[in-house]
Design an enzyme around this catalytic site. Structure first.
Site, PDB file in Angstrom:
ATOM      1  N   ARG A  90      -9.213  32.946  14.331  1.00  0.00           N
ATOM      2  CA  ARG A  90      -9.313  32.886  12.872  1.00  0.00           C
ATOM      3  C   ARG A  90     -10.522  33.712  12.478  1.00  0.00           C
ATOM      4  O   ARG A  90     -11.529  33.736  13.215  1.00  0.00           O
ATOM      5  CB  ARG A  90      -9.519  31.434  12.385  1.00  0.00           C
ATOM      6  CG  ARG A  90      -8.295  30.540  12.484  1.00  0.00           C
ATOM      7  CD  ARG A  90      -7.217  30.897  11.456  1.00  0.00           C
ATOM      8  NE  ARG A  90      -6.085  29.989  11.494  1.00  0.00           N
ATOM      9  CZ  ARG A  90      -4.942  30.204  12.165  1.00  0.00           C
ATOM     10  NH1 ARG A  90      -4.786  31.317  12.850  1.00  0.00           N
ATOM     11  NH2 ARG A  90      -3.964  29.319  12.132  1.00  0.00           N
ATOM     12  N   GLU A 140      -8.091  37.048   3.819  1.00  0.00           N
ATOM     13  CA  GLU A 140      -6.781  37.646   4.098  1.00  0.00           C
ATOM     14  C   GLU A 140      -5.920  37.563   2.849  1.00  0.00           C
ATOM     15  O   GLU A 140      -5.944  36.523   2.177  1.00  0.00           O
ATOM     16  CB  GLU A 140      -6.102  36.907   5.251  1.00  0.00           C
ATOM     17  CG  GLU A 140      -6.877  37.057   6.559  1.00  0.00           C
ATOM     18  CD  GLU A 140      -6.198  36.380   7.746  1.00  0.00           C
ATOM     19  OE1 GLU A 140      -5.060  35.883   7.588  1.00  0.00           O
ATOM     20  OE2 GLU A 140      -6.801  36.349   8.828  1.00  0.00           O
ATOM     21  N   HIS A 197      -2.678  39.959  10.500  1.00  0.00           N
ATOM     22  CA  HIS A 197      -2.386  38.591  10.968  1.00  0.00           C
ATOM     23  C   HIS A 197      -0.918  38.468  11.426  1.00  0.00           C
ATOM     24  O   HIS A 197      -0.122  37.767  10.809  1.00  0.00           O
ATOM     25  CB  HIS A 197      -2.698  37.564   9.859  1.00  0.00           C
ATOM     26  CG  HIS A 197      -2.895  36.174  10.412  1.00  0.00           C
ATOM     27  ND1 HIS A 197      -3.750  35.261   9.869  1.00  0.00           N
ATOM     28  CD2 HIS A 197      -2.330  35.542  11.475  1.00  0.00           C
ATOM     29  CE1 HIS A 197      -3.707  34.129  10.548  1.00  0.00           C
ATOM     30  NE2 HIS A 197      -2.839  34.284  11.550  1.00  0.00           N
TER      31      HIS A 197
HETATM   32  P1  NAP Z   1      -5.197  25.218  22.349  1.00  0.00           P
HETATM   33  O1  NAP Z   1      -4.175  25.154  23.444  1.00  0.00           O
HETATM   34  O2  NAP Z   1      -5.677  23.958  21.733  1.00  0.00           O
HETATM   35  O3  NAP Z   1      -6.445  26.061  22.924  1.00  0.00           O
HETATM   36  C1  NAP Z   1      -7.670  26.157  22.293  1.00  0.00           C
HETATM   37  C2  NAP Z   1      -8.768  26.069  23.345  1.00  0.00           C
HETATM   38  O4  NAP Z   1     -10.028  26.255  22.699  1.00  0.00           O
HETATM   39  C3  NAP Z   1      -8.788  24.729  24.039  1.00  0.00           C
HETATM   40  O5  NAP Z   1      -8.549  24.919  25.416  1.00  0.00           O
HETATM   41  C4  NAP Z   1     -10.192  24.197  23.790  1.00  0.00           C
HETATM   42  O6  NAP Z   1     -10.702  23.686  25.019  1.00  0.00           O
HETATM   43  C5  NAP Z   1     -10.981  25.423  23.325  1.00  0.00           C
HETATM   44  N1  NAP Z   1     -12.029  25.058  22.362  1.00  0.00           N
HETATM   45  C6  NAP Z   1     -11.922  24.278  21.271  1.00  0.00           C
HETATM   46  N2  NAP Z   1     -13.097  24.164  20.644  1.00  0.00           N
HETATM   47  C7  NAP Z   1     -13.986  24.885  21.387  1.00  0.00           C
HETATM   48  C8  NAP Z   1     -15.379  25.138  21.267  1.00  0.00           C
HETATM   49  N3  NAP Z   1     -16.104  24.601  20.274  1.00  0.00           N
HETATM   50  N4  NAP Z   1     -15.961  25.924  22.198  1.00  0.00           N
HETATM   51  C9  NAP Z   1     -15.241  26.432  23.216  1.00  0.00           C
HETATM   52  N5  NAP Z   1     -13.923  26.226  23.382  1.00  0.00           N
HETATM   53  C10 NAP Z   1     -13.305  25.456  22.482  1.00  0.00           C
HETATM   54  O7  NAP Z   1      -4.653  26.118  21.149  1.00  0.00           O
HETATM   55  P2  NAP Z   1      -3.711  27.411  21.211  1.00  0.00           P
HETATM   56  O8  NAP Z   1      -2.294  27.013  21.024  1.00  0.00           O
HETATM   57  O9  NAP Z   1      -4.094  28.242  22.399  1.00  0.00           O
HETATM   58  O10 NAP Z   1      -4.182  28.125  19.832  1.00  0.00           O
HETATM   59  C11 NAP Z   1      -5.544  28.509  19.672  1.00  0.00           C
HETATM   60  C12 NAP Z   1      -5.813  29.038  18.266  1.00  0.00           C
HETATM   61  O11 NAP Z   1      -5.248  30.337  18.133  1.00  0.00           O
HETATM   62  C13 NAP Z   1      -5.171  28.253  17.121  1.00  0.00           C
HETATM   63  O12 NAP Z   1      -5.956  27.129  16.746  1.00  0.00           O
HETATM   64  C14 NAP Z   1      -5.063  29.275  16.000  1.00  0.00           C
HETATM   65  O13 NAP Z   1      -6.195  29.213  15.160  1.00  0.00           O
HETATM   66  C15 NAP Z   1      -5.059  30.603  16.746  1.00  0.00           C
HETATM   67  N6  NAP Z   1      -3.764  31.297  16.580  1.00  0.00           N
HETATM   68  C16 NAP Z   1      -3.733  32.484  15.899  1.00  0.00           C
HETATM   69  C17 NAP Z   1      -2.524  33.142  15.741  1.00  0.00           C
HETATM   70  C18 NAP Z   1      -2.452  34.449  15.010  1.00  0.00           C
HETATM   71  O14 NAP Z   1      -1.445  34.701  14.330  1.00  0.00           O
HETATM   72  N7  NAP Z   1      -3.443  35.316  15.114  1.00  0.00           N
HETATM   73  C19 NAP Z   1      -1.335  32.607  16.259  1.00  0.00           C
HETATM   74  C20 NAP Z   1      -1.417  31.396  16.953  1.00  0.00           C
HETATM   75  C21 NAP Z   1      -2.642  30.754  17.101  1.00  0.00           C
HETATM   76  P3  NAP Z   1     -11.809  22.520  25.072  1.00  0.00           P
HETATM   77  O15 NAP Z   1     -11.256  21.419  24.228  1.00  0.00           O
HETATM   78  O16 NAP Z   1     -11.904  22.214  26.529  1.00  0.00           O
HETATM   79  O17 NAP Z   1     -13.046  23.120  24.522  1.00  0.00           O
END
Ligand code: NAP
Length: 328
Positions: free
Chosen positions: A240, A269, A288
């Site tokens: 984000r 955005e 995006h």
């Molecule tokens: P996910 O499986 O929950 O992975 C996010 C990872 O970030 C988790 O493993 C978490 O591990 C880590 N994390 C959370 N807070 C943290 C912190 N403060 N410091 C370090 N690591 C941290 O989620 P996902 O499905 O991979 O999606 C991730 C993000 O990608 C979404 O939330 C969304 O904002 C973004 N996204 C963007 C698009 C786009 O169109 N550009 C599309 C899809 C998703 P820990 O809990 O162990 O820290």
């Protein structure tokens, strides 16, 4: 029994999905409205809504206070930064999202940015388009290799791991990651090492950010972090816009503090046309499109409809976000 009311906002559903909803619910369509917060019809409809389905619109306390009958919000996104989760949970409202179905497509987008920034794909394609390719390409236009380099993933979850697989098995890269907790499954699968954030920033050639936006990750990357990365580093953000201090990123790209950036997300955005990020040669900026393929957007909307209908029927949806908190 009277049918429940569902408001569809932001993007229209494909006809088959819309049809499924209308078979079970009264569906009110607000997908043609630009500013829902100031839309009197939407605010009026909220008062009798049992469900909401859509994405990309912040749903804050002020807006939802009027939604007295609301039971579920089904977001067509995996990220839930548009919602006040504590507030929804306090009110007993189920929040659903769409994990997994977008993981591979979003990881492809991250790798598109890795390759395009390293090989200067957009800048050099524009040179051809503008008729400026007048002699064979020499050093000033060379890129850098991706294969064999060091890939650093900040937020090694579903999408981070899928990016790690592309790097490790497709491009023979060394993979490091930073999360709050260690993930031994990914360490074994990818030979990945957990690193403190500062160490990861110093050591990696490519830093790819896939953390959710939260109070803990807001502006996680600023002047100090770009200085740690160094002048050969390539920074990729598909998480984000809010995880980055954008003026500091612009400065770092202008001054050569880092080499290049690949960005799918921005603090505002659509990205304003006068943003330097729209014009810099060492930036590849995408609008995006992380999950924006026909197949994946359909799968996301289908999962969101399934989530919504299950929650309205008092069943556990496939992907509820706050289920555990609600059941406490
Ligand atoms: P996910 O499986 O929950 O992975 C996010 C990872 O970030 C988790 O493993 C978490 O591990 C880590 N994390 C959370 N807070 C943290 C912190 N403060 N410091 C370090 N690591 C941290 O989620 P996902 O499905 O991979 O999606 C991730 C993000 O990608 C979404 O939330 C969304 O904002 C973004 N996204 C963007 C698009 C786009 O169109 N550009 C599309 C899809 C998703 P820990 O809990 O162990 O820290």
């Amino acid at each position: 029994m009277s049918r429940k009311t569902v408001l569809v906002y932001q993007r229209p559903l494909k006809p088959a999905l819309h049809e499924r909803l209308t078979q079970e619910c009264e569906v009110l369509d607000f997908t043609d409205r630009k500013d829902l917060h100031n839309d009197a019809d939407f605010r009026e409809a909220l008062k009798r809504a049992h469900g909401l389905i859509g994405s990309s619109v912040p749903m804050d306390r002020n807006l939802l206070a009027e939604a007295e009958n609301l039971e579920v919000i089904s977001s067509i996104s995996v990220g839930v930064d548009n919602y006040d989760i504590d507030y929804l949970t306090e009110r007993g409202i189920v929040l659903c999202h769409t994990p997994d179905v977008l993981t591979e497509t979003t990881a492809d987008t991250a790798f598109l940015l890795v390759l395009a920034t390293a090989r200067r794909g957009v800048e050099l394609a524009n040179m051809v388009r503008n008729g400026e390719w007048t002699s064979s390409i020499a050093e000033p236009h060379f890129g850098v290799d991706v294969q064999g380099k060091h890939l650093g993933i900040v937020g090694m979850g579903r999408i981070g791991a899928a990016i790690g697989r592309r790097g490790r098995f497709g491009f023979n890269m060394t993979v490091s990651y930073h999360n709050r907790s260690r993930h031994e499954d990914f360490e074994q699968e990818l030979g990945a090492s957990w690193r403190e954030l500062d160490d990861l920033l110093r050591e990696c050639d490519f830093i790819v950010v896939t953390v959710p936006l939260s109070e803990a990750t807001r502006e996680m990357f600023g002047k100090r972090e770009f200085e740690l990365m160094g002048d050969q580093a390539i920074f990729i953000n598909i998480a984000r816009g809010g995880v980055v201090d954008e003026p500091a990123l612009i400065e770092a790209l202008k001054n050569g503090t880092i080499r290049a950036a690949g960005l799918d997300v921005f603090t505002t955005e659509p990205l304003p046309g006068d943003s330097p990020l729209a014009r810099m040669d060492n930036v590849v900026a995408l609008p995006h499109i992380g999950s924006a393929t026909h197949e994946t957007r359909y799968a996301m909307a289908e999962l969101a409809v399934n989530n919504l209908l299950a929650a309205l029927a008092d069943q556990k949806p496939q992907a509820p976000y706050n289920w555990e908190q609600l059941k406490r």
